[in-house]
Write a protein that holds these residues in place. Structure first.
Motif, PDB file in Angstrom:
ATOM      1  N   LEU A  41     -66.929 -15.380 -13.130  1.00  0.00           N
ATOM      2  CA  LEU A  41     -66.360 -15.389 -11.877  1.00  0.00           C
ATOM      3  C   LEU A  41     -67.189 -14.500 -11.161  1.00  0.00           C
ATOM      4  O   LEU A  41     -67.456 -13.386 -11.509  1.00  0.00           O
ATOM      5  N   THR A  42     -67.490 -14.817  -9.792  1.00  0.00           N
ATOM      6  CA  THR A  42     -68.650 -14.049  -9.204  1.00  0.00           C
ATOM      7  C   THR A  42     -67.831 -13.322  -8.028  1.00  0.00           C
ATOM      8  O   THR A  42     -66.970 -13.960  -7.256  1.00  0.00           O
ATOM      9  N   LEU A  54     -64.082 -13.623  -3.827  1.00  0.00           N
ATOM     10  CA  LEU A  54     -64.253 -14.153  -5.430  1.00  0.00           C
ATOM     11  C   LEU A  54     -64.856 -15.627  -5.371  1.00  0.00           C
ATOM     12  O   LEU A  54     -64.244 -16.581  -4.520  1.00  0.00           O
ATOM     13  N   THR A  55     -65.684 -15.941  -6.130  1.00  0.00           N
ATOM     14  CA  THR A  55     -66.298 -17.446  -5.959  1.00  0.00           C
ATOM     15  C   THR A  55     -66.246 -17.972  -7.439  1.00  0.00           C
ATOM     16  O   THR A  55     -66.545 -17.230  -8.294  1.00  0.00           O
ATOM     17  N   ASP A  56     -65.422 -19.187  -7.435  1.00  0.00           N
ATOM     18  CA  ASP A  56     -65.255 -19.526  -8.852  1.00  0.00           C
ATOM     19  C   ASP A  56     -66.343 -20.681  -9.254  1.00  0.00           C
ATOM     20  O   ASP A  56     -67.137 -20.693  -8.839  1.00  0.00           O
ATOM     21  N   ALA A  57     -66.089 -21.017 -10.766  1.00  0.00           N
ATOM     22  CA  ALA A  57     -67.117 -21.817 -10.872  1.00  0.00           C
ATOM     23  C   ALA A  57     -67.607 -23.063 -10.538  1.00  0.00           C
ATOM     24  O   ALA A  57     -68.671 -23.821 -10.597  1.00  0.00           O
ATOM     25  N   LYS A  58     -66.616 -23.590  -9.594  1.00  0.00           N
ATOM     26  CA  LYS A  58     -66.698 -24.917  -8.930  1.00  0.00           C
ATOM     27  C   LYS A  58     -67.317 -24.539  -7.427  1.00  0.00           C
ATOM     28  O   LYS A  58     -67.355 -25.527  -6.395  1.00  0.00           O
ATOM     29  N   GLY A  59     -67.637 -23.397  -7.155  1.00  0.00           N
ATOM     30  CA  GLY A  59     -68.024 -22.842  -5.854  1.00  0.00           C
ATOM     31  C   GLY A  59     -66.639 -22.742  -4.740  1.00  0.00           C
ATOM     32  O   GLY A  59     -67.012 -22.332  -3.632  1.00  0.00           O
ATOM     33  N   GLY A  60     -65.707 -22.785  -5.193  1.00  0.00           N
ATOM     34  CA  GLY A  60     -64.145 -22.346  -4.402  1.00  0.00           C
ATOM     35  C   GLY A  60     -64.260 -21.038  -4.124  1.00  0.00           C
ATOM     36  O   GLY A  60     -64.744 -20.039  -4.918  1.00  0.00           O
ATOM     37  N   MET A  61     -63.866 -20.402  -3.105  1.00  0.00           N
ATOM     38  CA  MET A  61     -63.706 -19.039  -2.570  1.00  0.00           C
ATOM     39  C   MET A  61     -62.365 -18.696  -2.433  1.00  0.00           C
ATOM     40  O   MET A  61     -61.400 -19.410  -1.926  1.00  0.00           O
ATOM     41  N   GLY A  68     -52.122  -2.565 -16.234  1.00  0.00           N
ATOM     42  CA  GLY A  68     -53.280  -2.851 -15.577  1.00  0.00           C
ATOM     43  C   GLY A  68     -53.399  -2.970 -13.828  1.00  0.00           C
ATOM     44  O   GLY A  68     -52.614  -1.737 -13.364  1.00  0.00           O
ATOM     45  N   VAL A  69     -53.759  -3.781 -13.179  1.00  0.00           N
ATOM     46  CA  VAL A  69     -54.043  -3.775 -11.818  1.00  0.00           C
ATOM     47  C   VAL A  69     -53.972  -5.287 -11.248  1.00  0.00           C
ATOM     48  O   VAL A  69     -54.514  -5.998 -11.808  1.00  0.00           O
ATOM     49  N   ILE A  70     -53.052  -5.378 -10.227  1.00  0.00           N
ATOM     50  CA  ILE A  70     -53.248  -6.908  -9.564  1.00  0.00           C
ATOM     51  C   ILE A  70     -53.874  -6.991  -8.321  1.00  0.00           C
ATOM     52  O   ILE A  70     -54.036  -5.739  -7.493  1.00  0.00           O
ATOM     53  N   HIS A  71     -54.705  -7.777  -7.928  1.00  0.00           N
ATOM     54  CA  HIS A  71     -55.309  -8.017  -6.659  1.00  0.00           C
ATOM     55  C   HIS A  71     -54.714  -9.254  -6.226  1.00  0.00           C
ATOM     56  O   HIS A  71     -54.939 -10.347  -6.943  1.00  0.00           O
ATOM     57  N   VAL A  72     -54.139  -9.304  -5.195  1.00  0.00           N
ATOM     58  CA  VAL A  72     -53.573 -10.653  -4.408  1.00  0.00           C
ATOM     59  C   VAL A  72     -54.735 -11.208  -4.014  1.00  0.00           C
ATOM     60  O   VAL A  72     -55.424 -10.759  -3.014  1.00  0.00           O
ATOM     61  N   VAL A  73     -54.631 -12.656  -4.324  1.00  0.00           N
ATOM     62  CA  VAL A  73     -55.759 -13.437  -3.626  1.00  0.00           C
ATOM     63  C   VAL A  73     -55.361 -14.705  -2.979  1.00  0.00           C
ATOM     64  O   VAL A  73     -54.040 -15.210  -3.277  1.00  0.00           O
ATOM     65  N   ASP A  74     -55.928 -15.186  -1.897  1.00  0.00           N
ATOM     66  CA  ASP A  74     -55.577 -16.100  -1.170  1.00  0.00           C
ATOM     67  C   ASP A  74     -56.129 -17.728  -1.547  1.00  0.00           C
ATOM     68  O   ASP A  74     -55.867 -18.627  -0.714  1.00  0.00           O
ATOM     69  N   GLY A  75     -56.358 -17.854  -2.583  1.00  0.00           N
ATOM     70  CA  GLY A  75     -56.802 -19.218  -3.181  1.00  0.00           C
ATOM     71  C   GLY A  75     -56.681 -19.100  -4.802  1.00  0.00           C
ATOM     72  O   GLY A  75     -56.660 -18.256  -5.313  1.00  0.00           O
ATOM     73  N   VAL A  76     -56.476 -20.284  -5.397  1.00  0.00           N
ATOM     74  CA  VAL A  76     -56.477 -20.465  -6.832  1.00  0.00           C
ATOM     75  C   VAL A  76     -57.780 -20.631  -7.158  1.00  0.00           C
ATOM     76  O   VAL A  76     -58.515 -21.583  -6.791  1.00  0.00           O
ATOM     77  N   LEU A  77     -58.211 -19.909  -8.330  1.00  0.00           N
ATOM     78  CA  LEU A  77     -59.794 -19.861  -8.723  1.00  0.00           C
ATOM     79  C   LEU A  77     -59.678 -21.057  -9.852  1.00  0.00           C
ATOM     80  O   LEU A  77     -59.024 -21.398 -10.465  1.00  0.00           O
ATOM     81  N   MET A  78     -60.778 -22.003  -9.687  1.00  0.00           N
ATOM     82  CA  MET A  78     -60.844 -23.022 -10.750  1.00  0.00           C
ATOM     83  C   MET A  78     -62.198 -22.832 -11.831  1.00  0.00           C
ATOM     84  O   MET A  78     -63.328 -22.571 -11.255  1.00  0.00           O
TER      85      MET A  78
END
Length: 184
Positions: free
Chosen positions: A142-143, A153-160, A173-183
């Motif tokens: 994951l980038t 974050l950019t996923d393996a399919k190029g989604g952000m 641990g820690v949570i970071h809330v994100v606005d997209g589902v990573l694929m």
């Protein structure tokens, strides 16, 4: 009162007055709920009205016990709105028992072993000349990069996906809330 005791009393009063300012920062609210650093990822996420889809998916994938374990984990937690961006019927299909492996694959792609705060992520991004490659528990990269002052974050399919709430500390641990589902 002696001169020494007066100085001590003044110093003690100054420390007491400064006490709240020296306290550790509070966790941000997530989905209208308080997040407690003494509770696990699953316990806290279950309280967020913005993460009901994620909690349902975690339970359907059989990951609740793992994410309640000692970890530590860094979880990029998609909101209900993030799941709603997926094509119609995707979530309903994924939570079916026959799709457990695919759901697990997607959910574990949102998890990194260890605790990575936003400061840690920013440092890794800077060290990587603008990009950091994170190895997910799922196994694929994951980038992470910066978009202004936000972590992207950019996923393996190029989604952000963007981190919208960072550094929600958990007992495991820690949570970071994100606005997209990573694929993956």
């Amino acid at each position: 009162m002696t001169k020494f005791n007066l100085r001590g009393a003044i110093a003690a009063a100054a420390l007491l007055a400064a006490g709240p300012a020296l306290a550790a920062p509070k966790n941000p609210m997530v989905g209208g709920a308080a997040m407690y650093p003494t509770k696990t990822i699953v316990e806290n996420t279950a309280q967020s009205k913005d993460h009901t889809t994620l909690v349902t998916a975690v339970k359907a994938a059989g990951l609740a016990e793992t994410l309640s374990g000692p970890g530590p984990f860094t979880v990029f937690a998609p909101t209900n709105a993030a799941f709603a961006k997926l094509p119609a019927g995707t979530v309903d299909t994924l939570v079916k028992p026959e799709n457990k492996a695919q759901l697990t694959n997607i959910l574990t792609y949102h998890v990194v072993s260890g605790t990575m705060t936003s400061k840690d992520l920013a440092k890794a991004i800077k060290a990587g000349n603008g990009k950091a490659t994170l190895t997910t528990v799922q196994g694929e990269p994951l980038t992470a990069s910066m978009m202004g002052n936000r972590i992207m974050l950019t996923d393996a399919k190029g989604g952000m996906s963007h981190v919208t709430v960072a550094d929600v500390k958990q007992s495991n641990g820690v949570i970071h809330v994100v606005d997209g589902v990573l694929m993956p």
